[in-house]
Motif scaffolding. Structure first.
Motif, mmCIF file in Angstrom:
data_model
loop_
_atom_site.group_PDB
_atom_site.id
_atom_site.type_symbol
_atom_site.label_atom_id
_atom_site.label_comp_id
_atom_site.label_asym_id
_atom_site.label_seq_id
_atom_site.Cartn_x
_atom_site.Cartn_y
_atom_site.Cartn_z
ATOM 1 N N ASP A 168 53.586 76.364 96.864
ATOM 2 C CA ASP A 168 53.372 76.445 98.308
ATOM 3 C C ASP A 168 54.668 76.897 98.992
ATOM 4 O O ASP A 168 55.727 76.307 98.786
ATOM 5 C CB ASP A 168 52.941 75.071 98.831
ATOM 6 C CG ASP A 168 52.697 75.097 100.323
ATOM 7 O OD1 ASP A 168 51.947 75.985 100.758
ATOM 8 O OD2 ASP A 168 53.259 74.260 101.047
ATOM 9 N N GLU A 169 54.556 77.972 99.803
ATOM 10 C CA GLU A 169 55.771 78.560 100.396
ATOM 11 C C GLU A 169 56.474 77.620 101.376
ATOM 12 O O GLU A 169 57.689 77.629 101.480
ATOM 13 C CB GLU A 169 55.451 79.903 101.049
ATOM 14 C CG GLU A 169 54.430 79.826 102.168
ATOM 15 C CD GLU A 169 54.251 81.187 102.831
ATOM 16 O OE1 GLU A 169 54.011 82.161 102.124
ATOM 17 O OE2 GLU A 169 54.357 81.229 104.079
ATOM 18 N N ARG A 170 55.707 76.797 102.095
ATOM 19 C CA ARG A 170 56.330 75.864 103.041
ATOM 20 C C ARG A 170 57.129 74.796 102.284
ATOM 21 O O ARG A 170 58.241 74.453 102.670
ATOM 22 C CB ARG A 170 55.244 75.216 103.909
ATOM 23 C CG ARG A 170 55.794 74.258 104.943
ATOM 24 C CD ARG A 170 54.708 73.727 105.846
ATOM 25 N NE ARG A 170 55.053 72.413 106.332
ATOM 26 C CZ ARG A 170 54.764 71.279 105.710
ATOM 27 N NH1 ARG A 170 54.108 71.292 104.573
ATOM 28 N NH2 ARG A 170 55.122 70.127 106.222
ATOM 29 N N GLN A 186 60.276 76.324 101.167
ATOM 30 C CA GLN A 186 61.195 76.482 102.295
ATOM 31 C C GLN A 186 61.874 75.155 102.615
ATOM 32 O O GLN A 186 63.086 75.101 102.849
ATOM 33 C CB GLN A 186 60.414 77.009 103.511
ATOM 34 C CG GLN A 186 61.266 77.441 104.678
ATOM 35 C CD GLN A 186 62.222 78.570 104.321
ATOM 36 O OE1 GLN A 186 61.795 79.568 103.765
ATOM 37 N NE2 GLN A 186 63.496 78.403 104.611
ATOM 38 N N LYS A 236 44.574 74.420 89.437
ATOM 39 C CA LYS A 236 44.752 75.237 90.638
ATOM 40 C C LYS A 236 45.468 74.420 91.725
ATOM 41 O O LYS A 236 46.354 74.920 92.414
ATOM 42 C CB LYS A 236 43.393 75.734 91.150
ATOM 43 C CG LYS A 236 43.540 76.946 92.060
ATOM 44 C CD LYS A 236 42.250 77.394 92.668
ATOM 45 C CE LYS A 236 42.558 78.377 93.797
ATOM 46 N NZ LYS A 236 41.438 78.618 94.668
ATOM 47 N N VAL A 248 49.001 75.402 93.362
ATOM 48 C CA VAL A 248 49.172 75.573 94.824
ATOM 49 C C VAL A 248 50.279 74.648 95.322
ATOM 50 O O VAL A 248 51.143 75.060 96.103
ATOM 51 C CB VAL A 248 47.838 75.303 95.559
ATOM 52 C CG1 VAL A 248 48.051 75.160 97.057
ATOM 53 C CG2 VAL A 248 46.857 76.427 95.292
ATOM 54 N N LYS A 249 50.264 73.405 94.842
ATOM 55 C CA LYS A 249 51.269 72.427 95.268
ATOM 56 C C LYS A 249 52.684 72.868 94.875
ATOM 57 O O LYS A 249 53.624 72.743 95.648
ATOM 58 C CB LYS A 249 50.945 71.069 94.618
ATOM 59 C CG LYS A 249 51.564 69.900 95.350
ATOM 60 C CD LYS A 249 51.177 68.615 94.680
ATOM 61 C CE LYS A 249 52.076 67.489 95.141
ATOM 62 N NZ LYS A 249 51.921 66.284 94.345
#
Lengths: 70, 155
Positions: B93-95, B98, B85, B89-90
């Motif tokens: 991750d949307e940031r 970006q 998980k 997530v890593k």
């Protein structure tokens, strides 16, 4: 990119949640939560929804869109 | 998460194949350096060829080690749901995405501008190098344009 004010920090404190715990709950990283809190990063719609939903609020109640209304 | 697990399984196989290929290159380089087999670039003298073999060997070991670390990380995560998980997530991750998109986009612009300037300046000294640099910039820009067209249609 413009910044956005949020109530995340305040809500976290109310719910006694750390950034790490909130990040884990909404499926993101602690760094992303930090950046959203300080207004350096604007969350996507799905993430904004997840955060608001986690606190049992609507997106508008967590994120301040007043700057966009001008 | 099931889909992600399947994706990781495929990635693991690809990485394992890459490690094996790089290991084979390393062995070939070492055998060549020992004089067991003939594996050398056609250009340059013996000294240059030896240096080049050393570079290939070093690059193979370096890239192989990096891939191996990734392979171990994936294998470790696949055996532990919490780690899996965390990795998911890593990676999603949307940031981070970006940041990656912005960095790549800026890097491409810088590469094209500096490449064009370098190609023109070098043109006064060496035509071959100038054409090579300008060709690299052109191909890079064309690939960028194709990707832009693809994503314009996709979204």
């Amino acid at each position: 990119m413009c910044s956005m004010k949020t109530r995340i920090k305040e809500l976290r404190k109310q719910h006694k949640l750390s950034q790490e715990e909130l990040a884990e709950a909404v499926g993101t990283t602690r760094q992303t939560i930090t950046s959203i809190e300080v207004g350096k990063y604007i969350a996507s719609l799905p993430l904004a929804y997840k955060i608001a939903h986690h606190f049992g609020l609507t997106i508008e109640e967590v994120f301040d869109f007043s700057d966009l209304e001008d | 998460m099931k889909e992600y697990k399947e994706k990781l399984k495929t990635t693991r196989v690809i990485l394992a194949i890459a490690v094996l290929i790089l290991f084979a290159f390393t062995v070939l380089s070492v055998l060549s350096e020992c004089g067991v087999i003939h594996f050398a670039p056609v250009a340059g003298d013996g000294h240059w060829q030896s240096r080049w073999r050393g570079f290939i060997c070093g690059a193979s070991v370096g890239i192989g080690a990096m891939i191996l670390v990734g392979l171990i990380r994936i294998s470790k995560a696949m055996g532990d749901e919490k780690e899996l998980k965390k990795l998911y997530v890593k990676e999603n991750d949307e940031r981070q995405r970006q940041i990656y998109i912005s960095a790549r986009s800026l890097a491409m612009q810088i590469f094209v501008i500096f490449g064009l300037v370098a190609g023109i300046v070098v043109g006064y000294f060496n035509v071959t190098v100038s054409i090579t640099v300008l060709a690299c910039v052109t191909i890079h820009s064309l690939i960028g344009l194709m990707c832009k067209l693809y994503y314009s249609r996709k979204y």
